[in-house]
Design a protein around this motif. Structure first.
Motif, PDB file in Angstrom:
ATOM      1  N   ALA A  40      40.095  31.372  31.291  1.00  0.00           N
ATOM      2  CA  ALA A  40      40.916  32.458  31.349  1.00  0.00           C
ATOM      3  C   ALA A  40      40.928  33.096  32.518  1.00  0.00           C
ATOM      4  O   ALA A  40      39.622  33.701  32.672  1.00  0.00           O
ATOM      5  N   TYR A  41      41.920  33.332  33.262  1.00  0.00           N
ATOM      6  CA  TYR A  41      41.833  34.133  34.350  1.00  0.00           C
ATOM      7  C   TYR A  41      42.030  35.664  34.321  1.00  0.00           C
ATOM      8  O   TYR A  41      42.525  36.054  33.203  1.00  0.00           O
ATOM      9  N   SER A  42      41.316  36.441  35.123  1.00  0.00           N
ATOM     10  CA  SER A  42      41.258  37.714  34.935  1.00  0.00           C
ATOM     11  C   SER A  42      41.097  38.386  36.305  1.00  0.00           C
ATOM     12  O   SER A  42      40.297  37.940  36.915  1.00  0.00           O
ATOM     13  N   TYR A  43      42.081  39.369  36.702  1.00  0.00           N
ATOM     14  CA  TYR A  43      41.621  39.971  37.964  1.00  0.00           C
ATOM     15  C   TYR A  43      40.732  40.908  38.070  1.00  0.00           C
ATOM     16  O   TYR A  43      39.928  40.936  39.205  1.00  0.00           O
ATOM     17  N   GLU A  64      42.692  27.106  44.705  1.00  0.00           N
ATOM     18  CA  GLU A  64      43.284  27.730  46.078  1.00  0.00           C
ATOM     19  C   GLU A  64      44.600  28.700  45.612  1.00  0.00           C
ATOM     20  O   GLU A  64      44.697  29.751  46.454  1.00  0.00           O
ATOM     21  N   ASP A  65      45.224  28.392  44.629  1.00  0.00           N
ATOM     22  CA  ASP A  65      46.332  29.273  44.531  1.00  0.00           C
ATOM     23  C   ASP A  65      45.846  30.721  43.786  1.00  0.00           C
ATOM     24  O   ASP A  65      46.610  31.733  44.072  1.00  0.00           O
ATOM     25  N   SER A  66      44.923  30.462  42.920  1.00  0.00           N
ATOM     26  CA  SER A  66      44.397  31.952  42.328  1.00  0.00           C
ATOM     27  C   SER A  66      43.818  32.742  43.716  1.00  0.00           C
ATOM     28  O   SER A  66      43.989  34.010  43.417  1.00  0.00           O
ATOM     29  N   ARG A 112      44.986  36.589  44.490  1.00  0.00           N
ATOM     30  CA  ARG A 112      43.989  37.535  44.444  1.00  0.00           C
ATOM     31  C   ARG A 112      44.031  38.533  45.713  1.00  0.00           C
ATOM     32  O   ARG A 112      44.031  39.551  45.855  1.00  0.00           O
ATOM     33  N   ALA A 113      44.040  37.562  46.934  1.00  0.00           N
ATOM     34  CA  ALA A 113      43.976  38.045  48.051  1.00  0.00           C
ATOM     35  C   ALA A 113      45.306  39.147  48.319  1.00  0.00           C
ATOM     36  O   ALA A 113      44.942  40.317  48.976  1.00  0.00           O
ATOM     37  N   GLU A 114      46.589  38.714  47.726  1.00  0.00           N
ATOM     38  CA  GLU A 114      47.672  39.643  47.670  1.00  0.00           C
ATOM     39  C   GLU A 114      47.397  40.737  47.069  1.00  0.00           C
ATOM     40  O   GLU A 114      48.002  41.923  47.489  1.00  0.00           O
ATOM     41  N   LEU A 115      46.894  40.578  45.816  1.00  0.00           N
ATOM     42  CA  LEU A 115      46.466  41.832  45.091  1.00  0.00           C
ATOM     43  C   LEU A 115      45.647  42.850  45.730  1.00  0.00           C
ATOM     44  O   LEU A 115      45.912  44.060  45.432  1.00  0.00           O
ATOM     45  N   ASP A 116      44.621  42.243  46.266  1.00  0.00           N
ATOM     46  CA  ASP A 116      43.544  43.046  46.798  1.00  0.00           C
ATOM     47  C   ASP A 116      44.278  44.041  48.039  1.00  0.00           C
ATOM     48  O   ASP A 116      43.916  45.235  48.290  1.00  0.00           O
ATOM     49  N   SER A 117      45.214  43.309  48.853  1.00  0.00           N
ATOM     50  CA  SER A 117      45.705  43.862  49.852  1.00  0.00           C
ATOM     51  C   SER A 117      46.683  44.944  49.360  1.00  0.00           C
ATOM     52  O   SER A 117      46.859  46.353  49.607  1.00  0.00           O
ATOM     53  N   ALA A 118      47.473  44.782  48.170  1.00  0.00           N
ATOM     54  CA  ALA A 118      48.473  45.523  47.627  1.00  0.00           C
ATOM     55  C   ALA A 118      47.747  46.950  46.961  1.00  0.00           C
ATOM     56  O   ALA A 118      48.077  48.034  47.304  1.00  0.00           O
ATOM     57  N   GLN A 119      46.590  46.718  46.460  1.00  0.00           N
ATOM     58  CA  GLN A 119      45.673  47.813  45.832  1.00  0.00           C
ATOM     59  C   GLN A 119      45.158  48.470  47.102  1.00  0.00           C
ATOM     60  O   GLN A 119      45.293  50.067  46.900  1.00  0.00           O
ATOM     61  N   ALA A 120      44.745  48.244  48.107  1.00  0.00           N
ATOM     62  CA  ALA A 120      44.396  48.939  49.278  1.00  0.00           C
ATOM     63  C   ALA A 120      45.440  49.801  49.669  1.00  0.00           C
ATOM     64  O   ALA A 120      45.237  51.041  50.219  1.00  0.00           O
ATOM     65  N   THR A 141      51.770  36.780  43.303  1.00  0.00           N
ATOM     66  CA  THR A 141      51.742  37.000  44.978  1.00  0.00           C
ATOM     67  C   THR A 141      53.213  37.787  45.335  1.00  0.00           C
ATOM     68  O   THR A 141      53.125  38.763  46.101  1.00  0.00           O
ATOM     69  N   ASN A 142      54.318  37.400  44.644  1.00  0.00           N
ATOM     70  CA  ASN A 142      55.669  38.160  45.192  1.00  0.00           C
ATOM     71  C   ASN A 142      55.560  39.582  44.859  1.00  0.00           C
ATOM     72  O   ASN A 142      55.851  40.485  45.441  1.00  0.00           O
ATOM     73  N   LEU A 143      55.081  39.959  43.555  1.00  0.00           N
ATOM     74  CA  LEU A 143      55.372  41.225  42.790  1.00  0.00           C
ATOM     75  C   LEU A 143      54.092  41.984  43.785  1.00  0.00           C
ATOM     76  O   LEU A 143      54.224  43.140  44.014  1.00  0.00           O
ATOM     77  N   ALA A 144      52.929  41.333  44.033  1.00  0.00           N
ATOM     78  CA  ALA A 144      51.894  42.213  44.877  1.00  0.00           C
ATOM     79  C   ALA A 144      52.483  42.493  46.228  1.00  0.00           C
ATOM     80  O   ALA A 144      52.265  43.479  46.692  1.00  0.00           O
TER      81      ALA A 144
END
Length: 264
Positions: free
Chosen positions: A127-130, A163-165, A169-177, A210-213
């Protein structure tokens, strides 16, 4: 308090101490001297984790016990190595499988330290979790004493990913920052888009995440730029107002001087 009453009180207190000690049971007798455990690993990769235990016999009555281990790794090999006080190897054992038990630790064998090493393949993510990031058990060690009672020595977990996750996650981290950096601006839309990206990530829709981030990051940057532009306009308007007031004051002063000259 009389001498007789004090004697009775002392005996009662001693009895309570003994009773509480018995109920509490023996204290864990092992500490972790060192560890070499990865914090994260890619699914399908082979990893090795190592932990070294010392202070094996803190309880004087505990001269021997049994070590057991557990892991979520697959295709597993355990290696348990025993060392004496000089650092010389006393013995070594190997076990296969995700669980092992029966590794005897005894003072009579001269064992002063025990090194546990596990090698295996990182399992699939169930189960994936950010946040918090999904993890798996890398090593879990237990101390089992005669009679069947046991203590948890320690447990180490690690983040596992594909690799995909990892890319999502990297895009989510960038968006959050970017959202945090735009603090003070109107980032409500960016935050909502980011929340949707997190939901997509948790649902294993990594392309959508990724797109939403990316959209959330763009929205946050635009909100910050708009806020900065608004502030600059306010500062500019304030500056013009100050200049106008100064100019008006000067013209008024000049007009008053001209009036005085005519009267004179």
């Amino acid at each position: 308090m009389t001498k007789t009453n004090w004697s009775r009180f002392s005996k009662l207190a001693l009895a309570l101490v003994v009773l509480l000690s018995a109920l509490a049971g023996p204290v864990g007798a092992v500490s972790v001297a060192s560890e070499n455990v990865p914090n994260e690993s890619q699914v399908g990769s082979q990893v090795t984790a190592t932990a070294t235990l010392d202070e094996l016999y803190r309880n004087p009555q505990l001269e021997s016990w049994t070590l057991a281990g557990e892991t979520d790794l697959e295709d597993v090999t355990w290696t348990v190595t025993y060392y004496d006080q000089t650092g010389a190897k006393v013995d070594q054992q190997s076990f296969d499988g995700q669980n092992f038990s029966g590794a005897q630790v005894a003072a009579g064998d001269g064992t002063s330290e025990v090194e546990i090493s596990v090698t295996g393949t990182v399992p699939e993510v169930e189960a994936y979790s950010y946040d918090p990031a999904q993890t798996f058990t890398l090593i879990s060690l237990d101390q089992t004493r005669e009679g069947g009672s046991s203590n948890d020595i320690d447990t180490w977990t690690a983040h596992h990913y594909t690799e995909d996750s990892a890319a999502a996650r990297a895009e989510l981290d960038s968006a959050q920052a970017a959202i945090q950096s735009a603090s003070g601006a109107n980032t409500q839309q960016a935050q909502q888009t980011f929340n949707n990206a997190v939901e997509a990530f948790n649902g294993e829709e990594f392309n959508l995440a990724t797109n939403l981030a990316n959209e959330a990051e763009t929205s946050a940057n635009q909100a910050q730029q708009s806020s900065q532009t608004t502030q600059l306009l306010i500062y500019a308007a304030g500056g013009l107002l100050v200049v106008a007031l100064i100019a008006g004051g000067f013209l008024y002063w000049r007009s008053q001087q001209t009036t005085y000259d005519k009267l004179g």
